[in-house]
Design an enzyme around this catalytic site. Structure first.
Site, PDB file in Angstrom:
ATOM      1  N   GLU A 269       0.999  -1.238  -0.045  1.00 42.73           N
ATOM      2  CA  GLU A 269       0.118   0.004  -0.028  1.00 42.73           C
ATOM      3  C   GLU A 269       0.782   1.297   0.090  1.00 42.73           C
ATOM      4  O   GLU A 269       1.454   1.687   0.994  1.00 42.73           O
ATOM      5  CB  GLU A 269      -0.933  -0.078   1.167  1.00 42.73           C
ATOM      6  CG  GLU A 269      -2.100   0.666   1.035  1.00 42.73           C
ATOM      7  CD  GLU A 269      -2.078   1.890   1.791  1.00 42.73           C
ATOM      8  OE1 GLU A 269      -1.722   3.033   1.166  1.00 42.73           O
ATOM      9  OE2 GLU A 269      -2.274   2.171   3.223  1.00 42.73           O
ATOM     10  N   CYS A 303      -1.962   8.877   2.618  1.00 45.62           N
ATOM     11  CA  CYS A 303      -1.642   8.390   1.300  1.00 45.62           C
ATOM     12  C   CYS A 303      -3.012   8.733   0.370  1.00 45.62           C
ATOM     13  O   CYS A 303      -2.837   8.683  -0.744  1.00 45.62           O
ATOM     14  CB  CYS A 303      -1.257   7.063   1.364  1.00 45.62           C
ATOM     15  SG  CYS A 303      -2.226   5.984   2.227  1.00 45.62           S
TER      16      CYS A 303
HETATM   17  C1  UN1 Z   1      -2.991   5.917   4.710  1.00 42.44           C
HETATM   18  O1  UN1 Z   1      -2.780   7.156   4.726  1.00 42.44           O
HETATM   19  O2  UN1 Z   1      -2.012   5.357   4.852  1.00 42.44           O
HETATM   20  O3  UN1 Z   1      -8.759   6.487   3.567  1.00 42.44           O
HETATM   21  C2  UN1 Z   1      -4.317   5.281   5.090  1.00 42.44           C
HETATM   22  C3  UN1 Z   1      -8.094   7.280   4.579  1.00 42.44           C
HETATM   23  C4  UN1 Z   1      -7.804   6.737   6.019  1.00 42.44           C
HETATM   24  C5  UN1 Z   1      -6.526   5.659   5.898  1.00 42.44           C
HETATM   25  C6  UN1 Z   1      -5.366   6.347   5.222  1.00 42.44           C
HETATM   26  N1  UN1 Z   1      -9.071   5.549   6.373  1.00 42.44           N
HETATM   27  O4  UN1 Z   1      -7.794   8.666   4.345  1.00 42.44           O
END
Ligand code: UN1
Length: 517
Positions: A269, A303
């Protein structure tokens, strides 16, 4: 403890979470030991020392993997619903400790207290999901082509799962993996980020306590601590069939290669370069809320953060002015203070990357609409507080193509048909999250169609961040292709076996082959 830490009850939170001044960063659930260097954890909120964590040596790691392998052999024989019951008890503790854990996440990572609580809520939600799942780890049955034969598939636990997580979601991403892996019957070894080591120890404290009180074998929840070299102990280790890694694309490429060389599985990821397309039919008020939260929430360090806004020329000025106006309302400061929207970046390296992006976009011909910069003076002593910035840019700029982990939003203009916006949206190497703001059914459906967004997540009339745990989470292209969390993501933590049973007195061969002796 610093003035801020005292004022916001950090000391009490650390105590409730069982944290000391110096903590062992290596644990098998029962034993805690560590012989590596000390990592000091400083808060980006006020620059104060939170505590110290001793890192994991190669010898420490050997003890951990041996314990995980031994524990797995027992854990895998416990019925899955009973494993689910253990996760339910672990979740009771998360509910009880939501506030101190959310506070520590906020203080050590720098996200707002609300978001810290939100992250713990994600842990609670995925555990609930996993408890239900513990009664649904089902395969399929098929009709055999041979008479008197039965065919089915079943899922068995995979073994020891290695989890490498990042600083920006220091607790939720661990749980996305562990909650599922545990009910699936796996043992987990976690290397959290060396930037948030206290939070990792706090989580392991909870798991270790609940597991030992409920007769879970040692080694099912393990913690290791350190930099990429400690991560490498796992990625190179043939005893670990699956590595789940969250972080940058450059890190993911190294993990994929190392794990791939030994034909292990990896669940990646990685980076995103997420865009919201704003069409002439968009609701402007909602667009502003979605885009601003997406771009500045977690100080642009999700992310899923919104990096690009692709706006149709007919509404371009209107959207641009509304967003620039909204940025004037943003309050930057101590994230534990609920009056602030945006806290600090994680550290000074992140500040450097952010400043570098602003320089680059100017050098490539971008037009700064909202100036960035580092905040100084009272309340900003850590040197990590920056102003969210906006630049008008073009999609082909090198810096726009690149994921900068900070609050820099690029506004891009498109004209004519939606296809032009989609070309821009998809015209980057990353493929995590995407969104369209429109009240036009045709546009929304085209965005979701095979010719639409190429991302793992595609939303209509909401922003790019804040995904719920119930869906599979992850993305395509340089985002790495992995899926975590909801839907059928559990399958990656198990091995599939196809079984054919002959209950006749003959041995007919498949494909009609005759082999008479
Ligand atoms: C991440 O930034 O690694 O969708 C995960 C989102 C959060 C998860 C982000 N539930 O922004």
């Amino acid at each position: 403890m610093s003035k801020t830490a005292t004022a916001f009850g950090i000391e009490e939170a650390l105590k409730e979470l069982g944290l000391k001044e110096i903590n062992n960063g290596t644990s098998t659930g029962k034993d805690w030991f560590s012989n590596g260097d000390i990592i000091e954890s400083y808060s980006p909120v006020d620059g104060a020392l939170i505590g110290k964590v001793r890192s994991t040596t190669r010898e420490d790691y050997e003890k951990v993997i041996t314990s995980a392998q031994t524990g797995f052999k027992k854990w895998r024989t416990m019925p899955a619903p009973q494993r689910g019951e253990v996760v339910r008890k672990f979740n009771d503790e998360l509910r009880r400790l939501k506030e101190p854990l959310g506070k520590l996440v906020s203080y050590e990572m720098g996200k707002s207290y609300q978001e810290g609580l939100g992250e713990v809520q994600e842990m609670i939600d995925i555990c609930d999901f996993a408890v239900g799942l513990s009664r649904q780890l089902h395969g399929l049955t098929m009709h055999s082509e041979r008479p008197g034969h039965r065919m089915y598939e079943q899922y068995h636990p995979l073994g020891v799962v290695g989890i490498i997580s990042a600083f920006n979601f220091p607790v939720a991403v661990w749980s996305w993996n562990t909650a599922l892996a545990w009910v699936c019957g796996d043992a987990c070894i976690w290397k959290g980020s060396e930037k948030t080591p206290m939070t990792s120890v706090a989580c392991q404290n909870i798991a270790a306590r609940v597991f030992s009180e409920n007769g879970v074998p040692e080694g099912i929840s393990c913690l290791i601590t350190g930099d990429y070299k400690v991560g490498e102990y796992m990625t190179k280790d043939e005893r670990i069939p699956l590595i789940s890694a969250t972080g940058s694309t450059s890190m993911g490429k190294i993990v994929a290669k190392t794990v791939g060389e030994r034909l292990g599985k990896s669940l990646l990821e990685l980076g995103g370069n997420n865009a919201i397309i704003v069409t002439p039919d968009a609701n402007i008020k909602n667009t502003v809320i979605g885009a601003v939260f997406g771009a500045v929430g977690t100080c642009g360090q999700r992310c899923t953060s919104t990096r690009r806004l692709i706006v149709h020329e007919d509404v371009y000025d209107k959207v641009k002015n509304a967003i620039v106006d909204a940025y004037k309302q943003i309050r930057i400061g101590n994230p534990l203070d609920e009056n602030n929207h945006v806290g600090p970046l994680i550290d000074k390296d992140a500040v450097k990357n952010y400043l570098n992006a602003l320089e680059k976009v100017k050098a490539e011909g971008g037009n700064i609409l909202v100036e960035g910069g580092v905040l100084e003076g009272e309340g900003h002593e850590s040197g990590c507080y920056v102003k969210p910035a906006i630049a008008e840019a073009e999609n082909h700029f090198e810096i726009v193509q690149h994921e900068t982990f900070g609050p820099v939003l690029y506004i891009l203009k498109y004209s004519g048909d939606l296809e032009n916006a989609l070309d821009m949206q998809n015209g980057v190497r990353q493929g995590l999250s995407s969104a369209i703001m429109t009240n036009n059914l045709r546009e929304a459906e085209r965005f979701l169609s095979v010719e639409g967004s190429d991302c793992g997540i595609a939303n209509v009339n909401i922003g790019t961040s804040g995904a719920e745990i119930g869906g599979a989470f992850g993305g395509e292209k340089e985002t790495g292709g992995g899926r975590e969390s909801g839907s059928d993501a559990w399958k990656v933590y198990m091995r599939r076996q196809t079984n054919t049973i002959n209950y006749t007195t003959e041995l007919p061969l498949a494909q009609g082959i005759k082999f008479d002796l």
